[in-house]
Design an enzyme around this catalytic site. Sequence first.
Site, PDB file in Angstrom:
ATOM      1  N   HIS A  72      -6.582   4.376  -4.644  1.00 61.79           N
ATOM      2  CA  HIS A  72      -7.752   4.162  -5.528  1.00 61.79           C
ATOM      3  C   HIS A  72      -9.230   4.206  -4.881  1.00 61.79           C
ATOM      4  CE1 HIS A  72      -9.214  -0.351  -4.924  1.00 61.79           C
ATOM      5  NE2 HIS A  72      -8.698  -0.030  -3.999  1.00 61.79           N
ATOM      6  N   CYS A 126     -13.425  -0.636  -1.311  1.00 59.41           N
ATOM      7  CA  CYS A 126     -12.159  -1.475  -0.809  1.00 59.41           C
ATOM      8  C   CYS A 126     -11.835  -1.195   0.440  1.00 59.41           C
ATOM      9  CB  CYS A 126     -11.254  -0.879  -1.805  1.00 59.41           C
ATOM     10  SG  CYS A 126      -9.453  -1.723  -1.369  1.00 59.41           S
ATOM     11  N   GLN A 144      -4.377  -7.148  -9.814  1.00 58.09           N
ATOM     12  CA  GLN A 144      -5.133  -7.705 -10.974  1.00 58.09           C
ATOM     13  C   GLN A 144      -4.536  -7.128 -12.359  1.00 58.09           C
ATOM     14  OE1 GLN A 144      -9.478  -7.803 -10.397  1.00 58.09           O
ATOM     15  NE2 GLN A 144      -9.097  -8.245  -8.181  1.00 58.09           N
ATOM     16  N   SER A 167     -12.959  -7.068  -9.493  1.00 56.28           N
ATOM     17  CA  SER A 167     -13.350  -6.619  -8.211  1.00 56.28           C
ATOM     18  C   SER A 167     -14.624  -5.264  -8.341  1.00 56.28           C
ATOM     19  CB  SER A 167     -12.216  -5.934  -7.293  1.00 56.28           C
ATOM     20  OG  SER A 167     -11.372  -6.843  -7.009  1.00 56.28           O
ATOM     21  N   HIS A 170     -12.939   1.238 -10.882  1.00 57.72           N
ATOM     22  CA  HIS A 170     -11.903   1.849 -10.072  1.00 57.72           C
ATOM     23  C   HIS A 170     -11.438   3.329 -10.785  1.00 57.72           C
ATOM     24  CE1 HIS A 170     -10.073  -2.143  -8.536  1.00 57.72           C
ATOM     25  NE2 HIS A 170     -10.630  -2.547  -9.587  1.00 57.72           N
TER      26      HIS A 170
HETATM   27  C1  LIG Z   1      -5.401  -4.941  -2.589  1.00 55.83           C
HETATM   28  N1  LIG Z   1      -5.871  -4.381  -1.417  1.00 55.83           N
HETATM   29  N2  LIG Z   1      -5.293  -3.705  -0.718  1.00 55.83           N
HETATM   30  C2  LIG Z   1      -6.107  -3.458   0.240  1.00 55.83           C
HETATM   31  C3  LIG Z   1      -5.700  -2.761   1.572  1.00 55.83           C
HETATM   32  C4  LIG Z   1      -4.552  -1.697   1.527  1.00 55.83           C
HETATM   33  C5  LIG Z   1      -4.185  -0.893   2.525  1.00 55.83           C
HETATM   34  C6  LIG Z   1      -4.908  -0.903   3.501  1.00 55.83           C
HETATM   35  C7  LIG Z   1      -6.040  -1.696   3.854  1.00 55.83           C
HETATM   36  C8  LIG Z   1      -6.386  -2.722   2.784  1.00 55.83           C
HETATM   37  C9  LIG Z   1      -7.122  -4.147   0.085  1.00 55.83           C
HETATM   38  C10 LIG Z   1      -7.200  -4.657  -0.919  1.00 55.83           C
HETATM   39  C11 LIG Z   1      -8.019  -5.443  -1.760  1.00 55.83           C
HETATM   40  O1  LIG Z   1      -7.891  -6.502  -2.695  1.00 55.83           O
HETATM   41  N3  LIG Z   1      -9.390  -5.242  -1.312  1.00 55.83           N
HETATM   42  C12 LIG Z   1     -10.760  -5.959  -1.974  1.00 55.83           C
HETATM   43  C13 LIG Z   1     -11.081  -4.793  -3.373  1.00 55.83           C
HETATM   44  C14 LIG Z   1      -9.933  -4.621  -4.283  1.00 55.83           C
HETATM   45  N4  LIG Z   1      -9.687  -5.102  -5.225  1.00 55.83           N
HETATM   46  C15 LIG Z   1      -8.710  -4.830  -5.868  1.00 55.83           C
HETATM   47  C16 LIG Z   1      -8.096  -4.776  -7.175  1.00 55.83           C
HETATM   48  C17 LIG Z   1      -6.933  -4.225  -7.444  1.00 55.83           C
HETATM   49  C18 LIG Z   1      -6.396  -3.070  -6.726  1.00 55.83           C
HETATM   50  C19 LIG Z   1      -7.109  -2.735  -5.358  1.00 55.83           C
HETATM   51  C20 LIG Z   1      -8.237  -3.487  -5.042  1.00 55.83           C
HETATM   52  N5  LIG Z   1      -9.059  -3.696  -3.952  1.00 55.83           N
HETATM   53  C21 LIG Z   1     -11.711  -5.932  -1.024  1.00 55.83           C
HETATM   54  O2  LIG Z   1     -11.701  -5.189  -0.069  1.00 55.83           O
HETATM   55  O3  LIG Z   1     -12.703  -6.604  -1.546  1.00 55.83           O
END
Ligand SMILES: Cn1nc(-c2ccccc2)cc1C(=O)N[C@H](Cc1nc2ccccc2[nH]1)C(=O)O
Length: 176
Positions: A72, A126, A144, A167, A170
């Site tokens: 994403h 992200c 989410q 967040s 996307h």
């Molecule tokens: C769900 N997720 N996976 C990673 C991730 C995956 C692979 C390698 C590094 C980080 C980061 C995140 C995450 O929640 N990141 C948040 C932002 C965000 N919010 C999300 C909601 C849904 C899906 C992905 C999303 N990413 C942040 O960095 O503030």
Amino acid sequence: MSDPTGLPEGWEVRHSNSKNLPYYFSAATKESRWEPPAGTDTEKLKVYMATNHSGPAGIAGLPAEGKIRCAHLLVKHRDSRRPSSWRESVITRSKEEAIEILRGHEQRIKSGEVRLGDLAVSESDCSSARKKGDLGFFGHGEMQKEFEDAAFALKPGEISPIVESASGVHLIERYV
Ligand SMILES: Cn1nc(-c2ccccc2)cc1C(=O)N[C@H](Cc1nc2ccccc2[nH]1)C(=O)O
């Protein structure tokens, strides 16, 4: 001797270097797909792939039951759950401005100028940006709800419309 892959006649397993995933190709029809075609002996394929195609996507790149794999591109805004990212320590743009930015990315991706994952590296708010936005495999209840619903509605290879979550906003590409 029957085909050791368990795939129907004329189908073969290939490997996508860009996504580092196996895919299935029919030389006769030139069709390629992320999921095994109808008529595949999936148990035989799992055995074949476990010895020939193990990789970061787990054994064989075949997702565990009910799991999908997506990348994403996230643009956060001042009302995001965490209005901060590796790109910008304090995010002050409005949601409307975030949507306009994402529309610009969407146009470039849909025109074929750039791949979502390649744009995510520099533009996604992200932390998965460093993995080209690749979130790996996930199942129901792990993301989410708005994101999960949009992701599971996609077919492999499809890109979502703009999806809003707590967040931010996307674009989602389903790999598997
Ligand atoms: C769900 N997720 N996976 C990673 C991730 C995956 C692979 C390698 C590094 C980080 C980061 C995140 C995450 O929640 N990141 C948040 C932002 C965000 N919010 C999300 C909601 C849904 C899906 C992905 C999303 N990413 C942040 O960095 O503030």
